[in-house]
Design a protein around this motif. Sequence first.
Motif, PDB file in Angstrom:
ATOM      1  N   PRO A  91       0.811  -1.221   0.000  1.00  0.00           N
ATOM      2  CA  PRO A  91       0.000   0.000   0.000  1.00  0.00           C
ATOM      3  C   PRO A  91       0.842   1.267   0.000  1.00  0.00           C
ATOM      4  CG  PRO A  91       0.043  -0.978   2.187  1.00  0.00           C
ATOM      5  CD  PRO A  91       0.766  -1.931   1.281  1.00  0.00           C
ATOM      6  N   LEU A  92       0.263   2.321  -0.542  1.00  0.00           N
ATOM      7  CA  LEU A  92       0.882   3.643  -0.575  1.00  0.00           C
ATOM      8  C   LEU A  92      -0.109   4.670  -0.045  1.00  0.00           C
ATOM      9  CD1 LEU A  92       2.452   3.405  -4.142  1.00  0.00           C
ATOM     10  CD2 LEU A  92       3.730   3.351  -1.984  1.00  0.00           C
ATOM     11  N   ASP A  93       0.416   5.806   0.425  1.00  0.00           N
ATOM     12  CA  ASP A  93      -0.465   6.870   0.895  1.00  0.00           C
ATOM     13  C   ASP A  93      -1.253   7.467  -0.257  1.00  0.00           C
ATOM     14  OD1 ASP A  93       0.245   6.959   3.727  1.00  0.00           O
ATOM     15  OD2 ASP A  93       2.210   7.616   3.021  1.00  0.00           O
ATOM     16  N   ASP A  94      -0.587   7.654  -1.383  1.00  0.00           N
ATOM     17  CA  ASP A  94      -1.212   8.248  -2.564  1.00  0.00           C
ATOM     18  C   ASP A  94      -1.132   7.259  -3.714  1.00  0.00           C
ATOM     19  OD1 ASP A  94      -1.593  10.791  -1.260  1.00  0.00           O
ATOM     20  OD2 ASP A  94       0.557  11.121  -1.528  1.00  0.00           O
ATOM     21  N   GLY A  95      -2.257   6.968  -4.305  1.00  0.00           N
ATOM     22  CA  GLY A  95      -2.264   6.071  -5.444  1.00  0.00           C
ATOM     23  C   GLY A  95      -2.584   4.647  -5.050  1.00  0.00           C
ATOM     24  N   PRO A  96      -2.797   3.807  -6.049  1.00  0.00           N
ATOM     25  CA  PRO A  96      -3.174   2.418  -5.787  1.00  0.00           C
ATOM     26  C   PRO A  96      -2.008   1.601  -5.259  1.00  0.00           C
ATOM     27  CG  PRO A  96      -2.832   2.765  -8.131  1.00  0.00           C
ATOM     28  CD  PRO A  96      -2.717   4.115  -7.491  1.00  0.00           C
ATOM     29  N   PRO A  97      -2.292   0.498  -4.564  1.00  0.00           N
ATOM     30  CA  PRO A  97      -1.209  -0.357  -4.076  1.00  0.00           C
ATOM     31  C   PRO A  97      -0.570  -1.145  -5.205  1.00  0.00           C
ATOM     32  CG  PRO A  97      -3.320  -1.403  -3.660  1.00  0.00           C
ATOM     33  CD  PRO A  97      -3.626  -0.043  -4.221  1.00  0.00           C
ATOM     34  N   ARG A 383      -1.979   3.643   9.562  1.00  0.00           N
ATOM     35  CA  ARG A 383      -1.721   4.554   8.434  1.00  0.00           C
ATOM     36  C   ARG A 383      -2.427   4.083   7.165  1.00  0.00           C
ATOM     37  NH1 ARG A 383       4.460   5.112   6.136  1.00  0.00           N
ATOM     38  NH2 ARG A 383       4.029   6.316   4.208  1.00  0.00           N
ATOM     39  N   PHE A 384      -2.434   2.775   6.935  1.00  0.00           N
ATOM     40  CA  PHE A 384      -3.031   2.234   5.712  1.00  0.00           C
ATOM     41  C   PHE A 384      -4.345   1.496   5.955  1.00  0.00           C
ATOM     42  CE2 PHE A 384       1.587   2.419   4.963  1.00  0.00           C
ATOM     43  CZ  PHE A 384       1.607   3.267   3.861  1.00  0.00           C
ATOM     44  N   ALA A 385      -4.668   1.282   7.226  1.00  0.00           N
ATOM     45  CA  ALA A 385      -5.921   0.606   7.589  1.00  0.00           C
ATOM     46  C   ALA A 385      -6.546   1.361   8.759  1.00  0.00           C
ATOM     47  CB  ALA A 385      -5.671  -0.849   7.949  1.00  0.00           C
ATOM     48  N   PRO A 386      -7.085   2.554   8.505  1.00  0.00           N
ATOM     49  CA  PRO A 386      -7.628   3.376   9.589  1.00  0.00           C
ATOM     50  C   PRO A 386      -8.706   2.635  10.376  1.00  0.00           C
ATOM     51  CG  PRO A 386      -7.558   4.599   7.521  1.00  0.00           C
ATOM     52  CD  PRO A 386      -7.256   3.172   7.183  1.00  0.00           C
ATOM     53  N   GLY A 387      -8.570   2.666  11.702  1.00  0.00           N
ATOM     54  CA  GLY A 387      -9.532   1.983  12.555  1.00  0.00           C
ATOM     55  C   GLY A 387      -9.119   0.606  12.988  1.00  0.00           C
ATOM     56  N   VAL A 388      -7.934   0.147  12.572  1.00  0.00           N
ATOM     57  CA  VAL A 388      -7.521  -1.207  12.930  1.00  0.00           C
ATOM     58  C   VAL A 388      -7.325  -1.352  14.440  1.00  0.00           C
ATOM     59  CG1 VAL A 388      -5.020  -0.846  12.635  1.00  0.00           C
ATOM     60  CG2 VAL A 388      -5.994  -3.113  12.295  1.00  0.00           C
ATOM     61  N   ARG A 389      -6.870  -0.294  15.114  1.00  0.00           N
ATOM     62  CA  ARG A 389      -6.697  -0.371  16.568  1.00  0.00           C
ATOM     63  C   ARG A 389      -8.015  -0.689  17.266  1.00  0.00           C
ATOM     64  NH1 ARG A 389      -2.073   1.842  19.051  1.00  0.00           N
ATOM     65  NH2 ARG A 389      -0.597   2.842  17.627  1.00  0.00           N
ATOM     66  N   ASP A 390      -9.090  -0.167  16.742  1.00  0.00           N
ATOM     67  CA  ASP A 390     -10.400  -0.375  17.374  1.00  0.00           C
ATOM     68  C   ASP A 390     -10.899  -1.807  17.218  1.00  0.00           C
ATOM     69  OD1 ASP A 390     -10.388   2.325  18.042  1.00  0.00           O
ATOM     70  OD2 ASP A 390     -11.417   2.900  16.189  1.00  0.00           O
ATOM     71  N   ARG A 391     -10.269  -2.583  16.366  1.00  0.00           N
ATOM     72  CA  ARG A 391     -10.713  -3.954  16.108  1.00  0.00           C
ATOM     73  C   ARG A 391      -9.935  -4.987  16.929  1.00  0.00           C
ATOM     74  NH1 ARG A 391     -13.893  -4.563  10.718  1.00  0.00           N
ATOM     75  NH2 ARG A 391     -15.124  -5.482  12.393  1.00  0.00           N
ATOM     76  N   ILE A 392      -8.962  -4.535  17.717  1.00  0.00           N
ATOM     77  CA  ILE A 392      -8.084  -5.471  18.424  1.00  0.00           C
ATOM     78  C   ILE A 392      -8.814  -6.109  19.608  1.00  0.00           C
ATOM     79  CG2 ILE A 392      -5.951  -5.730  19.728  1.00  0.00           C
ATOM     80  CD1 ILE A 392      -4.786  -3.429  18.079  1.00  0.00           C
TER      81      ILE A 392
END
Length: 482
Positions: A91-97, A383-392
């Motif tokens: 994954p990248l911040d800008d553009g497709p992975p 950074r690339f999967a926003p909200g992942v902390r909330d799923r732990i």
Amino acid sequence: MQGTAAVVGSGPNGLGAAVVLARAGLDVTVHEAAATAGGAARSAAVLGPGTVTDLGSAVHPFGAASPLFTALGLHRHGLEWLHPPIAAAHPLDDGPPGLLHRSLERTAEGLGRDGAAWTALHRGVVDRWEDTVEAVLGPLVRAPAHPLALASFGLRAPWPAAATARALFRTEQARGLFAGSAVHAVLPARHVLTSAFGTLFGAAAHATGWPVARGGSQAIVDALVADLEEHGGRVLLGSPVTDLAQVRPADVVLLDLTPRQVLRLGGLELPPRYRRALARWRYGTASYKVDLLLDGPVPWRDPRIARAGTVHVGGTLAEIDAAETEARAGRLPERPFVLVAQQGAADRSRAPEGQEVLWAYAHVPHGCDDPAAGERVLDQLERFAPGVRDRIVARVDTPPGRLEAWNANLVGGDIGGGALDGLQQVFRPAVQPDPYATGAPGVYLCSSSTPPGGGVHGMAGCHAARSALRDLAWRRRSPGAG
């Protein structure tokens, strides 16, 4: 061939050596200090009931490609390789992975204007894959059995991955995808020979894939143990060896140990030159491991990444190179390179229904047990999967010190058996014709500190066992040879 053999250590290399020796007719005993066999290829339910976590290695490009594993037919003992829909994603911040598919053509198509260059870099290696694997999964200093394959690969290998990526590719998508594979060498992308890793890992995806073992990496170990027992060998658990007197009078002794452990063994008289080489052995950048149980899928910003078995989380080529440079210099990177495995993309048995096991490690300085590293792993995921902390639901951190306590071969958290730089890239562990011979009669080294280095493929053990068998046959033909 009749005789006895002792193997110290039951990692994939130790077991690979044991199987080769047992199939040759020797009576083989493997001594393992831990309560379970497998070295760094074990699995356990550390995240709770119904979960399977790979405690060490997780995804096995060179397990599927291993000439030894293929020849043994480990599927007879229940080993099954499972392939995710996408081998790897970047994954990248800008553009497709960047997406690494089994299909070279599909990968190239996804890389747009860099597709032709990606194909040109990998096609020759993919087309000669079996010969290439046989050539590179062994000592580099030898007469090649497949010179054309080695020559094709060798043209791509010597260069720094950063230089290759910038010369061939125009997009960060392709550069990042190549760099993510290259830093499996655990070296900065500007380091010589890192292009070899980038090319080899990419070609592996297109040729044999980046699979996981059904039910966990332990399945590889269990299959090797079953094959060993089928041929009369045995594994003694809870059997640490601190002095070679414990395994005498075996005709041959193979050590699935790194130089530090070898030097601590009693009863082993090594030639002074070899002992000095082991004492100079350098261990490299460490891994800080974080295992997570999530209450659902990883919320990747690009949903296609959820279908990848491996995710290289590090951003652009420049960011990856900077992070690896910092870690190698002894500084914890703000944004470390994080290697993520999503075994559930291929094997749904790894977690209860509706949950997800996520395996990750960051490259950190040697011996760095700073808990901030674990938080930076999560920052990179977020950074690339926003909200992942909330799923732990559950989390287990394994810093370098704990890795070494779990498996003494992982010195300072180095999972590769020693740094892959300088002369250690080519001569492991010493400059000598036979890299597996210790100079002590009948004693051989078969760990990832010998060629071809780290990875779950058993080839270091295979080559060491063949060396031991050749020497044993020669000693028996020449009784006065010592």
